[in-house]
Design a protein around this motif. Structure first.
Motif, PDB file in Angstrom:
ATOM      1  N   ARG A  25      57.789  36.752  13.058  1.00 22.70           N
ATOM      2  CA  ARG A  25      58.816  37.749  12.673  1.00 22.70           C
ATOM      3  C   ARG A  25      58.927  37.875  11.157  1.00 22.70           C
ATOM      4  O   ARG A  25      59.229  38.940  10.657  1.00 22.70           O
ATOM      5  CB  ARG A  25      60.178  37.388  13.262  1.00 22.70           C
ATOM      6  CG  ARG A  25      60.230  37.690  14.728  1.00 22.70           C
ATOM      7  CD  ARG A  25      61.497  38.376  15.184  1.00 22.70           C
ATOM      8  NE  ARG A  25      61.290  38.816  16.555  1.00 22.70           N
ATOM      9  CZ  ARG A  25      61.380  38.009  17.608  1.00 22.70           C
ATOM     10  NH1 ARG A  25      61.728  36.748  17.454  1.00 22.70           N
ATOM     11  NH2 ARG A  25      61.136  38.464  18.812  1.00 22.70           N
ATOM     12  N   VAL A  37      54.258  34.962  26.231  1.00 24.61           N
ATOM     13  CA  VAL A  37      54.760  34.522  27.540  1.00 24.61           C
ATOM     14  C   VAL A  37      55.226  35.765  28.284  1.00 24.61           C
ATOM     15  O   VAL A  37      56.056  36.534  27.780  1.00 24.61           O
ATOM     16  CB  VAL A  37      55.899  33.497  27.368  1.00 24.61           C
ATOM     17  CG1 VAL A  37      56.578  33.217  28.700  1.00 24.61           C
ATOM     18  CG2 VAL A  37      55.365  32.218  26.748  1.00 24.61           C
ATOM     19  N   SER A  47      71.985  29.384  13.645  1.00 24.29           N
ATOM     20  CA  SER A  47      70.964  30.432  13.649  1.00 24.29           C
ATOM     21  C   SER A  47      70.369  30.634  12.256  1.00 24.29           C
ATOM     22  O   SER A  47      69.592  31.554  12.033  1.00 24.29           O
ATOM     23  CB  SER A  47      71.516  31.746  14.201  1.00 24.29           C
ATOM     24  OG  SER A  47      72.627  32.149  13.441  1.00 24.29           O
ATOM     25  N   HIS A  99      60.914  28.976  12.793  1.00 24.73           N
ATOM     26  CA  HIS A  99      61.339  27.681  12.266  1.00 24.73           C
ATOM     27  C   HIS A  99      62.005  26.822  13.347  1.00 24.73           C
ATOM     28  O   HIS A  99      61.866  25.597  13.345  1.00 24.73           O
ATOM     29  CB  HIS A  99      62.271  27.855  11.060  1.00 24.73           C
ATOM     30  CG  HIS A  99      63.664  28.200  11.440  1.00 24.73           C
ATOM     31  ND1 HIS A  99      64.120  29.492  11.542  1.00 24.73           N
ATOM     32  CD2 HIS A  99      64.716  27.404  11.786  1.00 24.73           C
ATOM     33  CE1 HIS A  99      65.385  29.469  11.926  1.00 24.73           C
ATOM     34  NE2 HIS A  99      65.770  28.229  12.072  1.00 24.73           N
ATOM     35  N   ALA A 100      62.712  27.482  14.301  1.00 22.68           N
ATOM     36  CA  ALA A 100      63.446  26.716  15.313  1.00 22.68           C
ATOM     37  C   ALA A 100      62.468  26.023  16.275  1.00 22.68           C
ATOM     38  O   ALA A 100      62.635  24.836  16.602  1.00 22.68           O
ATOM     39  CB  ALA A 100      64.400  27.635  16.066  1.00 22.68           C
ATOM     40  N   VAL A 148      68.063  28.949   9.054  1.00 25.79           N
ATOM     41  CA  VAL A 148      66.934  28.028   8.958  1.00 25.79           C
ATOM     42  C   VAL A 148      67.448  26.592   8.870  1.00 25.79           C
ATOM     43  O   VAL A 148      66.985  25.688   9.576  1.00 25.79           O
ATOM     44  CB  VAL A 148      66.093  28.370   7.706  1.00 25.79           C
ATOM     45  CG1 VAL A 148      65.009  27.325   7.487  1.00 25.79           C
ATOM     46  CG2 VAL A 148      65.496  29.777   7.834  1.00 25.79           C
ATOM     47  N   ASP A 201      53.170  31.015  20.925  1.00 31.10           N
ATOM     48  CA  ASP A 201      53.727  32.191  20.244  1.00 31.10           C
ATOM     49  C   ASP A 201      52.902  33.425  20.603  1.00 31.10           C
ATOM     50  O   ASP A 201      51.681  33.352  20.700  1.00 31.10           O
ATOM     51  CB  ASP A 201      53.758  32.025  18.723  1.00 31.10           C
ATOM     52  CG  ASP A 201      54.791  32.963  18.099  1.00 31.10           C
ATOM     53  OD1 ASP A 201      55.883  32.491  17.713  1.00 31.10           O
ATOM     54  OD2 ASP A 201      54.531  34.193  18.051  1.00 31.10           O
ATOM     55  N   ARG A 202      53.623  34.524  20.772  1.00 34.20           N
ATOM     56  CA  ARG A 202      52.932  35.777  21.109  1.00 34.20           C
ATOM     57  C   ARG A 202      52.055  36.241  19.946  1.00 34.20           C
ATOM     58  O   ARG A 202      51.081  36.951  20.125  1.00 34.20           O
ATOM     59  CB  ARG A 202      53.933  36.866  21.478  1.00 34.20           C
ATOM     60  CG  ARG A 202      54.748  37.305  20.299  1.00 34.20           C
ATOM     61  CD  ARG A 202      55.927  38.184  20.607  1.00 34.20           C
ATOM     62  NE  ARG A 202      56.779  38.101  19.431  1.00 34.20           N
ATOM     63  CZ  ARG A 202      56.913  39.061  18.517  1.00 34.20           C
ATOM     64  NH1 ARG A 202      56.318  40.207  18.680  1.00 34.20           N
ATOM     65  NH2 ARG A 202      57.667  38.878  17.462  1.00 34.20           N
ATOM     66  N   LEU A 227      68.201  35.218   1.951  1.00 34.23           N
ATOM     67  CA  LEU A 227      69.490  35.231   1.253  1.00 34.23           C
ATOM     68  C   LEU A 227      70.024  33.819   1.074  1.00 34.23           C
ATOM     69  O   LEU A 227      71.007  33.593   0.381  1.00 34.23           O
ATOM     70  CB  LEU A 227      70.492  36.145   1.964  1.00 34.23           C
ATOM     71  CG  LEU A 227      70.861  35.877   3.424  1.00 34.23           C
ATOM     72  CD1 LEU A 227      71.907  34.794   3.529  1.00 34.23           C
ATOM     73  CD2 LEU A 227      71.397  37.152   4.049  1.00 34.23           C
ATOM     74  N   THR A 228      69.365  32.873   1.713  1.00 29.61           N
ATOM     75  CA  THR A 228      69.758  31.469   1.524  1.00 29.61           C
ATOM     76  C   THR A 228      68.865  30.864   0.448  1.00 29.61           C
ATOM     77  O   THR A 228      67.650  31.107   0.443  1.00 29.61           O
ATOM     78  CB  THR A 228      69.581  30.676   2.833  1.00 29.61           C
ATOM     79  OG1 THR A 228      68.337  31.071   3.438  1.00 29.61           O
ATOM     80  CG2 THR A 228      70.693  30.967   3.811  1.00 29.61           C
ATOM     81  N   HIS A 230      67.497  36.917  16.801  1.00 31.32           N
ATOM     82  CA  HIS A 230      67.411  38.252  16.199  1.00 31.32           C
ATOM     83  C   HIS A 230      66.127  38.922  16.671  1.00 31.32           C
ATOM     84  O   HIS A 230      65.339  39.401  15.867  1.00 31.32           O
ATOM     85  CB  HIS A 230      67.413  38.136  14.679  1.00 31.32           C
ATOM     86  CG  HIS A 230      68.614  37.424  14.138  1.00 31.32           C
ATOM     87  ND1 HIS A 230      68.615  36.097  13.786  1.00 31.32           N
ATOM     88  CD2 HIS A 230      69.866  37.866  13.921  1.00 31.32           C
ATOM     89  CE1 HIS A 230      69.815  35.750  13.366  1.00 31.32           C
ATOM     90  NE2 HIS A 230      70.599  36.800  13.434  1.00 31.32           N
TER      91      HIS A 230
END
Ligand SMILES: Cc1cc2nc3c(=O)[nH]c(=O)nc-3n(C[C@H](O)[C@H](O)[C@H](O)COP(=O)(O)OP(=O)(O)OC[C@H]3O[C@@H](n4cnc5c(N)ncnc54)[C@H](O)[C@@H]3O)c2cc1C
Length: 409
Positions: free
Chosen positions: A40, A100, A386, A13-14, A388, A33-34, A52-53, A131
């Motif tokens: 993740r 990368v 950290s 998301h970041a 979302v 992205d790998r 949890l949000t 994370h």
């Protein structure tokens, strides 16, 4: 050699939030992205995982949750779909399956080496996740070979462990959720409890994160924290996004049979030794929680017409008498789950921006190396950085920072 203005590494998301802010400012860029977008969430979460949000707390630049359950909790699959719709909404230039392998300076910019070739760019944004690597404490080396062990990111379901009981180490968000699931599956569970942040799912008829958001707690900046070091080390909230809003705190876990122990001190074969600190740890969490609830009460009292529910603090956590040493085999434990946190990891980065703990040195995501940025770091600026919901502020700040420094091309 493909060239662009900015390479963003990581399509979580970041990275996508950053991409959207650059797209809004018409900055040419790619997002490498790998794996796939949201990798993740696809591969490092357990099967029953839910955020949890609450869903409404997933705001991204130019994007909010518009589904039928703003107060619900997305599963990992649903969250991947949420991210994919977001990426489609602005045609994010994501290049999947492009790990990368090295990132370094060319003098005039950066060379980003991937399995598919080398990208050159004036700027690089690291968005590979705070994370990124499950942390396994050194005690793990002492465990007998015939006891299975895995990390929270390797755990999928109770079937990930051999039949029998489990020792779950760590009582923050991942540890309590995994302990809950194992106990509900009929497994005997011992939970080794270290420092944790206790929160009720709901308080005074509202989700606890509604209160924290409304009161500006998630917007607190690192500059406002009395001690930046402790702010960075704050454990995650002891919360879960269960559909039935079932609490997963230490009181609720004991009700379904989970046995609590202190912090795991040592493993020697099948002997586990625990610190006698459970009472102190539980007491400290209770005091921190009481302070938060008192602030909520004060906030509610200052808005008497808002119709908030009455205070309903969660019950105290009973502290059981547990032996400080347990023979895991005799206790029926066949597997250990390390829910002992995560660390960032940048094995591909060959620029001098890491501190002694392997964390990126930065100020609000701006590193000492001109043109090198990072996003998604813990307390990058705000407490929510950290999460979302927090990336939108940092992405906008970094895009503005780049824009201010932009030289005519
Ligand atoms: C178990 C768990 C539960 C969480 N629950 C919540 C929650 O409920 N709500 C919330 O707001 N936050 C939650 N978080 C915190 C946070 O939102 C997540 O960690 C989130 O995934 C971080 O997003 P990110 O984009 O920074 O990194 P990530 O989602 O980790 O994305 C990083 C991307 O970089 C890619 N990548 C890594 N290395 C390379 C490389 N060398 N080359 C190319 N690509 C690479 C990865 O494939 C990945 O797709 C949770 C975290 C964890 C660990």
């Amino acid at each position: 050699m493909p060239r662009t203005d900015t390479v963003i590494i990581g399509a979580g998301h970041a990275g996508l939030a950053m991409s959207r802010c650059l797209a809004d400012r018409e900055v040419p860029h790619v997002v490498l992205d790998r794996g796939r977008l949201g990798e993740r969430w696809r591969t490092a979460r357990w099967d029953s995982f839910r955020l949890l949000t609450p869903n409404w707390l997933s705001r991204l630049p130019g994007w909010t949750y518009r589904g039928p359950e703003p107060d619900g909790f997305m599963s990992a699959d649903e969250f991947v779909r949420y991210l994919a719709s977001y990426a489609r909404s602005f045609d994010a230039p994501v290049v999947p399956h492009t790990p990368v392998t090295r990132g370094g300076s060319t003098g005039a910019g950066f060379a980003v080496h991937t399995a598919q070739g080398v990208w050159t760019a004036r700027r690089v944004v690291i968005a590979t996740g705070y994370h990124s690597c499950a942390h396994v404490p050194r005690q793990a080396a002492g465990l007998a070979h015939d006891v299975a062990q895995l990390t929270a990111s390797g755990y999928r379901s109770p079937r990930s462990l051999p039949d029998g009981g489990a020792l779950v180490v760590g009582a923050s968000a991942s540890g309590v959720q995994i302990a809950y699931e194992l106990a509900r599956a009929g497994r005997p569970v011992i939970l080794a409890v270290g420092r944790h942040t206790r929160m009720p799912r709901r308080y005074r008829d509202r989700d606890i994160l509604w209160w924290l958001d409304r009161m500006g707690k998630l917007d607190r900046t690192i500059d406002e924290a009395p001690d930046a070091g402790s702010a960075l080390a704050e454990p995650s909230l002891q919360l879960a996004g269960m559909e039935d809003e079932q609490p997963v705190d230490l009181a609720a876990l004991q009700e379904i049979g989970v046995r609590l122990a202190g912090r795991l001190r040592r493993l020697d074969g099948t002997t586990a030794e625990f610190d006698g600190d459970l009472s102190a740890t539980v007491g400290a969490a209770r005091r921190r929680l009481a302070r938060v609830l008192a602030e909520i009460d004060q906030y509610a009292a200052s808005r008497p017409r808002a119709g908030f529910g009455p205070p309903d603090p969660p019950p105290d956590v009973p502290v059981p008498d547990m032996p400080s040493r347990i023979d895991l085999r005799r206790a029926g434990v066949t597997g250990v789950v390390w829910a002992t946190g995560y660390r960032p990891w940048y094995p591909w980065l060959s620029l001098p921006v890491l501190d002694d703990c392997g964390r990126i040195r930065h100020r609000r995501g701006v590193t000492d190396v001109p043109g090198l940025y990072a996003i998604g770091l813990r307390f990058q600026y705000r407490r929510s950085s950290s999460l979302v919901d927090g990336a939108r502020h940092d992405a906008a700040y970094l895009a503005d920072h780049m824009h201010r420094l932009a030289v005519p091309r």
